[in-house]
Design a protein around this motif. Structure first.
Motif, PDB file in Angstrom:
ATOM      1  N   ILE A 296      76.706  37.831  63.076  1.00  0.00           N
ATOM      2  CA  ILE A 296      75.472  38.460  63.873  1.00  0.00           C
ATOM      3  C   ILE A 296      75.555  39.147  65.082  1.00  0.00           C
ATOM      4  O   ILE A 296      75.595  38.580  65.971  1.00  0.00           O
ATOM      5  CB  ILE A 296      74.417  37.771  63.354  1.00  0.00           C
ATOM      6  CG1 ILE A 296      74.162  37.289  62.585  1.00  0.00           C
ATOM      7  CG2 ILE A 296      73.208  38.583  63.807  1.00  0.00           C
ATOM      8  CD1 ILE A 296      73.319  36.069  62.677  1.00  0.00           C
ATOM      9  N   LEU A 297      76.248  40.719  64.896  1.00  0.00           N
ATOM     10  CA  LEU A 297      76.409  41.468  65.811  1.00  0.00           C
ATOM     11  C   LEU A 297      75.003  42.508  65.934  1.00  0.00           C
ATOM     12  O   LEU A 297      73.821  42.249  65.686  1.00  0.00           O
ATOM     13  CB  LEU A 297      77.299  43.086  65.010  1.00  0.00           C
ATOM     14  CG  LEU A 297      78.009  42.425  64.925  1.00  0.00           C
ATOM     15  CD1 LEU A 297      78.906  43.308  64.550  1.00  0.00           C
ATOM     16  CD2 LEU A 297      78.658  41.769  65.621  1.00  0.00           C
ATOM     17  N   ASP A 298      74.410  42.300  67.379  1.00  0.00           N
ATOM     18  CA  ASP A 298      73.833  43.037  68.176  1.00  0.00           C
ATOM     19  C   ASP A 298      73.587  44.539  67.852  1.00  0.00           C
ATOM     20  O   ASP A 298      73.827  45.426  68.886  1.00  0.00           O
ATOM     21  CB  ASP A 298      73.073  42.609  69.590  1.00  0.00           C
ATOM     22  CG  ASP A 298      74.068  42.748  70.084  1.00  0.00           C
ATOM     23  OD1 ASP A 298      75.673  43.096  70.238  1.00  0.00           O
ATOM     24  OD2 ASP A 298      73.802  42.178  71.275  1.00  0.00           O
ATOM     25  N   ILE A 299      74.758  44.907  67.279  1.00  0.00           N
ATOM     26  CA  ILE A 299      74.643  46.432  67.354  1.00  0.00           C
ATOM     27  C   ILE A 299      74.519  47.027  65.726  1.00  0.00           C
ATOM     28  O   ILE A 299      74.253  45.691  65.047  1.00  0.00           O
ATOM     29  CB  ILE A 299      75.993  47.536  67.988  1.00  0.00           C
ATOM     30  CG1 ILE A 299      77.249  46.176  66.640  1.00  0.00           C
ATOM     31  CG2 ILE A 299      76.650  46.462  69.109  1.00  0.00           C
ATOM     32  CD1 ILE A 299      78.553  46.441  66.594  1.00  0.00           C
ATOM     33  N   GLU A 300      73.985  48.383  65.396  1.00  0.00           N
ATOM     34  CA  GLU A 300      73.598  49.230  64.504  1.00  0.00           C
ATOM     35  C   GLU A 300      74.574  49.603  63.643  1.00  0.00           C
ATOM     36  O   GLU A 300      75.400  50.395  64.549  1.00  0.00           O
ATOM     37  CB  GLU A 300      72.547  49.875  64.895  1.00  0.00           C
ATOM     38  CG  GLU A 300      71.630  50.490  63.084  1.00  0.00           C
ATOM     39  CD  GLU A 300      70.393  50.476  63.277  1.00  0.00           C
ATOM     40  OE1 GLU A 300      69.158  50.521  62.780  1.00  0.00           O
ATOM     41  OE2 GLU A 300      70.991  51.928  64.717  1.00  0.00           O
TER      42      GLU A 300
ATOM     43  N   ASP B 186      73.553  43.117  61.320  1.00  0.00           N
ATOM     44  CA  ASP B 186      73.754  43.710  61.926  1.00  0.00           C
ATOM     45  C   ASP B 186      72.583  44.697  62.538  1.00  0.00           C
ATOM     46  O   ASP B 186      70.920  44.286  61.588  1.00  0.00           O
ATOM     47  CB  ASP B 186      74.727  44.980  62.147  1.00  0.00           C
ATOM     48  CG  ASP B 186      74.594  46.020  61.193  1.00  0.00           C
ATOM     49  OD1 ASP B 186      73.452  46.692  61.479  1.00  0.00           O
ATOM     50  OD2 ASP B 186      74.567  45.716  59.524  1.00  0.00           O
ATOM     51  N   GLU B 187      72.487  45.171  63.440  1.00  0.00           N
ATOM     52  CA  GLU B 187      70.690  45.576  63.592  1.00  0.00           C
ATOM     53  C   GLU B 187      70.048  46.405  62.331  1.00  0.00           C
ATOM     54  O   GLU B 187      68.648  46.914  62.039  1.00  0.00           O
ATOM     55  CB  GLU B 187      71.005  46.121  65.225  1.00  0.00           C
ATOM     56  CG  GLU B 187      71.190  45.466  66.185  1.00  0.00           C
ATOM     57  CD  GLU B 187      69.615  44.583  66.120  1.00  0.00           C
ATOM     58  OE1 GLU B 187      68.398  45.185  66.115  1.00  0.00           O
ATOM     59  OE2 GLU B 187      70.059  43.726  66.468  1.00  0.00           O
TER      60      GLU B 187
ATOM     61  N   ASN C 218      70.079  46.195  59.483  1.00  0.00           N
ATOM     62  CA  ASN C 218      69.426  44.936  58.267  1.00  0.00           C
ATOM     63  C   ASN C 218      67.989  44.567  58.640  1.00  0.00           C
ATOM     64  O   ASN C 218      67.516  44.705  59.613  1.00  0.00           O
ATOM     65  CB  ASN C 218      70.261  43.401  58.848  1.00  0.00           C
ATOM     66  CG  ASN C 218      71.484  43.509  58.445  1.00  0.00           C
ATOM     67  OD1 ASN C 218      72.360  42.836  58.960  1.00  0.00           O
ATOM     68  ND2 ASN C 218      72.413  44.075  58.149  1.00  0.00           N
TER      69      ASN C 218
ATOM     70  N   GLU D 261      79.909  48.877  73.085  1.00  0.00           N
ATOM     71  CA  GLU D 261      79.130  48.336  72.787  1.00  0.00           C
ATOM     72  C   GLU D 261      80.858  47.253  71.938  1.00  0.00           C
ATOM     73  O   GLU D 261      81.281  47.802  70.799  1.00  0.00           O
ATOM     74  CB  GLU D 261      78.059  47.610  71.781  1.00  0.00           C
ATOM     75  CG  GLU D 261      76.890  48.561  72.028  1.00  0.00           C
ATOM     76  CD  GLU D 261      76.645  47.959  73.100  1.00  0.00           C
ATOM     77  OE1 GLU D 261      76.307  46.591  72.912  1.00  0.00           O
ATOM     78  OE2 GLU D 261      75.395  48.787  73.748  1.00  0.00           O
TER      79      GLU D 261
ATOM     80  N   PHE E 160      82.899  43.958  70.284  1.00  0.00           N
ATOM     81  CA  PHE E 160      81.989  43.588  69.746  1.00  0.00           C
ATOM     82  C   PHE E 160      83.515  42.941  69.159  1.00  0.00           C
ATOM     83  O   PHE E 160      84.693  43.226  69.076  1.00  0.00           O
ATOM     84  CB  PHE E 160      81.725  43.410  68.370  1.00  0.00           C
ATOM     85  CG  PHE E 160      82.022  44.466  67.679  1.00  0.00           C
ATOM     86  CD1 PHE E 160      82.676  43.655  66.382  1.00  0.00           C
ATOM     87  CD2 PHE E 160      81.683  45.790  67.375  1.00  0.00           C
ATOM     88  CE1 PHE E 160      83.494  45.133  65.326  1.00  0.00           C
ATOM     89  CE2 PHE E 160      83.071  46.887  66.463  1.00  0.00           C
ATOM     90  CZ  PHE E 160      83.566  46.424  65.168  1.00  0.00           C
TER      91      PHE E 160
END
Length: 207
Positions: free
Chosen positions: A189-193, A136-137, A139, A108, A110
């Motif tokens: 704001i990321l769409d990864i954890e 991130d995911e 949260n 991923e 970013f």
């Protein structure tokens, strides 16, 4: 992300994996954790309410993960106008967008925007300090629902900078409503954890 940046990352991050060995040591993250615990116990520095501080033992941390200490490419932002950053209160501290960071975790990719605070950039020793509020995911699950912060110090003469998510921490307003904290910009704001840094035990603290 452009082809040029992707190609640069493939080369730079390969070299960066070698440079990282010289720049990052797990001991640094462990020392940071100790310093965080000391500050949370302190009568003068702790963000905790007294009832929580008296019971405080240690912060919950993710296991230190070398893969989340990244040497990332950074580029100076074209638009560096000062602006009022939105916070959890009416307070509006002055920042400017200073750098865009490019990297990847696993498969991923970013990018994050790093901000420079007007209150610090002219102070000796803080010229190269940048502030990164991010979401991130994790949260709302293992970390604070309002996002977290991490900090970096750049070297203007180098194209890579160490971004150590193991030093990610919660805003002080996660522990008490008496604080005013910058909100996470949508662009960060990321769409990864990102399972690194300080965790957040829900419903533990008296706001």
């Amino acid at each position: 992300m452009t082809v040029r940046i992707v190609m640069f990352l493939m080369i730079a991050l390969f070299q960066g994996s070698i440079d990282l060995e010289a720049q990052w040591k797990p001991k640094e993250a462990r020392n940071w954790q100790k310093e965080m615990n000391v500050s949370f116990r302190s009568e003068t520095e702790s963000p905790l309410k007294e009832i929580d501080r008296m019971k405080f033992k240690r912060l919950p941390f993710f296991k230190i993960n070398k893969k989340l200490a990244l040497l990332v490419k950074w580029e100076r932002c074209n638009d560096s106008s000062w602006f009022e950053m939105i916070t959890t209160t009416q307070r509006r501290p002055i920042y400017r967008k200073y750098a865009t960071l490019y990297s990847s975790i696993g498969d991923e990719s970013f990018k994050l925007t790093a901000f420079q605070p007007q209150s610090l950039f002219q102070k000796e020793g803080w010229e190269n300090y940048l502030f990164i509020p991010f979401g991130d995911e994790s949260n709302g699950n293992q970390t604070y629902g309002g996002g977290r912060y991490v900090e970096i110090r750049i070297d203007p003469g180098k194209e890579l900078v160490l971004l150590d998510f193991n030093k990610s921490y919660n805003p002080y307003c996660a522990y008490s409503k008496r604080y005013s904290c910058p909100k996470i910009p949508v662009e960060n704001i990321l769409d990864i954890e990102i399972n690194a840094g300080v965790k957040y035990p829900a419903n533990k603290y008296h706001h």
